[in-house]
Design a protein around this motif. Structure first.
Motif, PDB file in Angstrom:
ATOM      1  N   ILE A  26      95.038  36.815  61.954  1.00  0.00           N
ATOM      2  CA  ILE A  26      93.802  36.456  62.696  1.00  0.00           C
ATOM      3  C   ILE A  26      93.958  37.018  64.152  1.00  0.00           C
ATOM      4  CG2 ILE A  26      93.057  34.164  63.516  1.00  0.00           C
ATOM      5  CD1 ILE A  26      94.038  32.944  60.766  1.00  0.00           C
ATOM      6  N   THR A  27      95.153  36.853  64.855  1.00  0.00           N
ATOM      7  CA  THR A  27      95.037  37.464  66.000  1.00  0.00           C
ATOM      8  C   THR A  27      94.482  38.975  66.380  1.00  0.00           C
ATOM      9  OG1 THR A  27      96.928  35.789  66.734  1.00  0.00           O
ATOM     10  CG2 THR A  27      96.783  37.601  68.105  1.00  0.00           C
ATOM     11  N   LYS A  28      95.515  39.696  65.440  1.00  0.00           N
ATOM     12  CA  LYS A  28      95.026  41.238  65.623  1.00  0.00           C
ATOM     13  C   LYS A  28      93.709  41.332  65.210  1.00  0.00           C
ATOM     14  CE  LYS A  28      96.963  45.509  64.121  1.00  0.00           C
ATOM     15  NZ  LYS A  28      98.022  46.377  63.160  1.00  0.00           N
ATOM     16  N   GLY A  29      93.189  40.750  64.492  1.00  0.00           N
ATOM     17  CA  GLY A  29      91.968  40.929  63.697  1.00  0.00           C
ATOM     18  C   GLY A  29      90.663  40.345  64.754  1.00  0.00           C
ATOM     19  N   ARG A  30      91.416  39.872  65.694  1.00  0.00           N
ATOM     20  CA  ARG A  30      90.129  39.431  66.904  1.00  0.00           C
ATOM     21  C   ARG A  30      89.437  38.290  66.273  1.00  0.00           C
ATOM     22  NH1 ARG A  30      87.317  42.780  69.296  1.00  0.00           N
ATOM     23  NH2 ARG A  30      87.033  41.387  71.066  1.00  0.00           N
ATOM     24  N   LEU A  31      89.463  37.655  65.165  1.00  0.00           N
ATOM     25  CA  LEU A  31      88.452  36.490  64.513  1.00  0.00           C
ATOM     26  C   LEU A  31      88.046  35.772  65.528  1.00  0.00           C
ATOM     27  CD1 LEU A  31      87.291  35.881  62.025  1.00  0.00           C
ATOM     28  CD2 LEU A  31      89.399  34.247  61.723  1.00  0.00           C
ATOM     29  N   VAL A  32      88.661  35.080  66.300  1.00  0.00           N
ATOM     30  CA  VAL A  32      88.063  34.097  67.421  1.00  0.00           C
ATOM     31  C   VAL A  32      87.210  35.077  68.327  1.00  0.00           C
ATOM     32  CG1 VAL A  32      88.345  32.444  69.255  1.00  0.00           C
ATOM     33  CG2 VAL A  32      89.892  32.433  67.171  1.00  0.00           C
ATOM     34  N   GLU A  33      87.672  36.121  68.866  1.00  0.00           N
ATOM     35  CA  GLU A  33      86.896  36.632  69.874  1.00  0.00           C
ATOM     36  C   GLU A  33      85.589  37.214  69.249  1.00  0.00           C
ATOM     37  OE1 GLU A  33      90.173  36.939  69.361  1.00  0.00           O
ATOM     38  OE2 GLU A  33      90.977  36.238  71.305  1.00  0.00           O
ATOM     39  N   ARG A  34      85.794  37.806  68.295  1.00  0.00           N
ATOM     40  CA  ARG A  34      84.600  38.364  67.285  1.00  0.00           C
ATOM     41  C   ARG A  34      83.599  37.241  66.918  1.00  0.00           C
ATOM     42  NH1 ARG A  34      86.031  41.747  62.290  1.00  0.00           N
ATOM     43  NH2 ARG A  34      88.206  41.660  62.575  1.00  0.00           N
ATOM     44  N   ALA A  35      83.934  36.129  66.581  1.00  0.00           N
ATOM     45  CA  ALA A  35      83.035  34.835  66.502  1.00  0.00           C
ATOM     46  C   ALA A  35      82.304  34.609  67.928  1.00  0.00           C
ATOM     47  CB  ALA A  35      83.781  33.484  65.882  1.00  0.00           C
ATOM     48  N   MET A  36      83.114  34.473  68.833  1.00  0.00           N
ATOM     49  CA  MET A  36      82.595  34.232  70.221  1.00  0.00           C
ATOM     50  C   MET A  36      81.600  35.340  70.339  1.00  0.00           C
ATOM     51  SD  MET A  36      86.124  33.006  72.116  1.00  0.00           S
ATOM     52  CE  MET A  36      85.883  33.268  73.778  1.00  0.00           C
ATOM     53  N   TYR A 117      79.008  29.646  66.796  1.00  0.00           N
ATOM     54  CA  TYR A 117      80.316  29.958  66.716  1.00  0.00           C
ATOM     55  C   TYR A 117      81.018  29.684  65.248  1.00  0.00           C
ATOM     56  CZ  TYR A 117      85.495  30.009  67.443  1.00  0.00           C
ATOM     57  OH  TYR A 117      86.726  30.022  67.297  1.00  0.00           O
ATOM     58  N   MET A 118      80.746  28.218  65.094  1.00  0.00           N
ATOM     59  CA  MET A 118      81.049  27.819  63.706  1.00  0.00           C
ATOM     60  C   MET A 118      80.512  28.565  62.476  1.00  0.00           C
ATOM     61  SD  MET A 118      81.823  23.737  64.483  1.00  0.00           S
ATOM     62  CE  MET A 118      80.218  23.149  63.641  1.00  0.00           C
ATOM     63  N   THR A 119      79.328  28.875  62.494  1.00  0.00           N
ATOM     64  CA  THR A 119      78.499  29.440  61.717  1.00  0.00           C
ATOM     65  C   THR A 119      79.247  30.938  61.393  1.00  0.00           C
ATOM     66  OG1 THR A 119      76.494  28.615  61.926  1.00  0.00           O
ATOM     67  CG2 THR A 119      76.389  30.585  60.900  1.00  0.00           C
ATOM     68  N   SER A 120      79.634  31.703  62.431  1.00  0.00           N
ATOM     69  CA  SER A 120      80.381  32.902  62.405  1.00  0.00           C
ATOM     70  C   SER A 120      81.806  32.773  61.738  1.00  0.00           C
ATOM     71  CB  SER A 120      80.455  33.452  63.740  1.00  0.00           C
ATOM     72  OG  SER A 120      81.152  34.802  63.610  1.00  0.00           O
ATOM     73  N   ILE A 121      82.371  31.846  62.054  1.00  0.00           N
ATOM     74  CA  ILE A 121      83.982  31.586  61.624  1.00  0.00           C
ATOM     75  C   ILE A 121      83.747  31.265  60.153  1.00  0.00           C
ATOM     76  CG2 ILE A 121      85.932  30.071  61.798  1.00  0.00           C
ATOM     77  CD1 ILE A 121      86.132  31.776  63.943  1.00  0.00           C
ATOM     78  N   LEU A 122      82.803  30.085  59.937  1.00  0.00           N
ATOM     79  CA  LEU A 122      82.996  29.623  58.448  1.00  0.00           C
ATOM     80  C   LEU A 122      82.194  30.981  57.558  1.00  0.00           C
ATOM     81  CD1 LEU A 122      81.460  25.965  58.995  1.00  0.00           C
ATOM     82  CD2 LEU A 122      83.816  26.872  58.513  1.00  0.00           C
ATOM     83  N   GLY A 123      81.245  31.609  58.073  1.00  0.00           N
ATOM     84  CA  GLY A 123      80.884  32.869  57.274  1.00  0.00           C
ATOM     85  C   GLY A 123      82.084  33.739  56.874  1.00  0.00           C
ATOM     86  N   TRP A 124      82.843  33.832  57.807  1.00  0.00           N
ATOM     87  CA  TRP A 124      83.836  34.907  57.649  1.00  0.00           C
ATOM     88  C   TRP A 124      84.985  34.258  56.608  1.00  0.00           C
ATOM     89  CZ3 TRP A 124      89.075  35.557  57.703  1.00  0.00           C
ATOM     90  CH2 TRP A 124      89.897  36.714  57.861  1.00  0.00           C
ATOM     91  N   PHE A 125      85.193  33.031  56.724  1.00  0.00           N
ATOM     92  CA  PHE A 125      86.136  32.457  55.825  1.00  0.00           C
ATOM     93  C   PHE A 125      85.386  32.305  54.364  1.00  0.00           C
ATOM     94  CE2 PHE A 125      88.715  31.129  59.422  1.00  0.00           C
ATOM     95  CZ  PHE A 125      89.875  31.868  58.875  1.00  0.00           C
ATOM     96  N   THR A 126      84.071  32.263  54.483  1.00  0.00           N
ATOM     97  CA  THR A 126      83.438  32.047  53.109  1.00  0.00           C
ATOM     98  C   THR A 126      83.419  33.311  52.435  1.00  0.00           C
ATOM     99  OG1 THR A 126      81.913  30.162  53.865  1.00  0.00           O
ATOM    100  CG2 THR A 126      81.319  31.403  51.865  1.00  0.00           C
ATOM    101  N   ASP A 127      83.174  34.372  52.940  1.00  0.00           N
ATOM    102  CA  ASP A 127      83.374  35.701  52.319  1.00  0.00           C
ATOM    103  C   ASP A 127      84.591  36.007  52.106  1.00  0.00           C
ATOM    104  OD1 ASP A 127      80.627  35.984  53.108  1.00  0.00           O
ATOM    105  OD2 ASP A 127      80.755  37.376  54.803  1.00  0.00           O
TER     106      ASP A 127
END
Length: 164
Positions: A26-36, A117-127
Motif C-alpha cells: 500500500i505504501t510503495k504503491g502510493r495508494l493514498v497519494e493516488r487517491a488524493m 477520495y473515498m470513491t477512489s479508494i473504494l473503487g480500487w479495493f472493489t476492483d
C-alpha cells in the motif's frame, strides 16, 4: 498476559509477514497519494484523516473527539483543523451543549472532497476484490474489523498503563 501457546504462535508467524507485505504494498504503491490526486486534494495525509473521521461521524465533533477517534494527541488535530479551515474544507460551529466549546464539521466542499477520495479508494479495493466470492469478502470485512478493533483496544489499554 501469558504468551500464546506454541501451536498458536506458529499460526501468527504466517500472519506477520502478510501484514508487513500489505503495508509495504500500500505504501510503495502510493495508494493514498493516488487517491488524493484523483480527488484533487492537495493536503497531507493527517488532514485527509481528519476529513475522513468527520465524514464517518454522525455529526460535528470536538477536536478531542477527532483526536480520540484517530488515536493521536489534540495539538496535532488542532493544526490539521486550522489547515482545513484555511482550505475551506471544515468550519467551526457552536456546541449546543456548551457554548464555550466549538465543534468541527466538514463544509460542503470538504464533504465533496472526502467523498471523491473515498470513491477512489473504494473503487480500487472493489476492483482488487472483484473476483473474490461474496463469502470471502464478507469474511475479510468481519475478520479485519475484529482484528483492527482488538489491536486498537489492546494498544489503548497498554497506553493507559504507561502513566501509572
Amino acid at each position: 498476559m501469558p504468551a500464546p501457546e506454541p501451536d498458536r504462535r506458529e499460526d501468527l508467524l504466517t500472519v506477520l509477514p502478510r501484514i508487513t507485505q500489505l503495508s509495504a504494498a500500500i505504501t510503495k504503491g502510493r495508494l493514498v497519494e493516488r487517491a488524493m490526486e484523483s480527488a484533487a486534494l492537495s493536503l497531507d495525509r493527517p488532514a485527509v484523516g481528519v476529513l475522513l473521521t468527520l465524514r464517518m461521524a454522525d455529526g460535528a465533533l470536538r477536536v478531542g473527539e477527532i483526536a480520540e477517534r484517530m488515536q493521536v494527541v489534540g495539538p496535532h488535530i488542532t493544526r490539521q483543523v486550522q489547515s482545513l479551515e484555511k482550505h475551506g474544507l471544515v468550519r467551526r460551529v457552536a456546541d449546543p451543549l456548551d457554548r464555550r466549546a466549538s465543534l468541527i464539521e466538514p463544509t460542503e466542499a470538504g464533504t465533496e472532497a472526502v467523498d471523491r477520495y473515498m470513491t477512489s479508494i473504494l473503487g480500487w479495493f472493489t476492483d482488487t476484490l472483484a473476483h473474490w466470492p461474496d463469502q470471502d469478502r464478507d469474511d475479510l470485512a468481519r475478520l479485519l474489523g475484529r482484528f483492527a478493533d482488538d489491536v486498537t483496544a489492546r494498544l489503548s489499554r497498554e497506553g493507559e498503563g504507561e502513566g501509572d
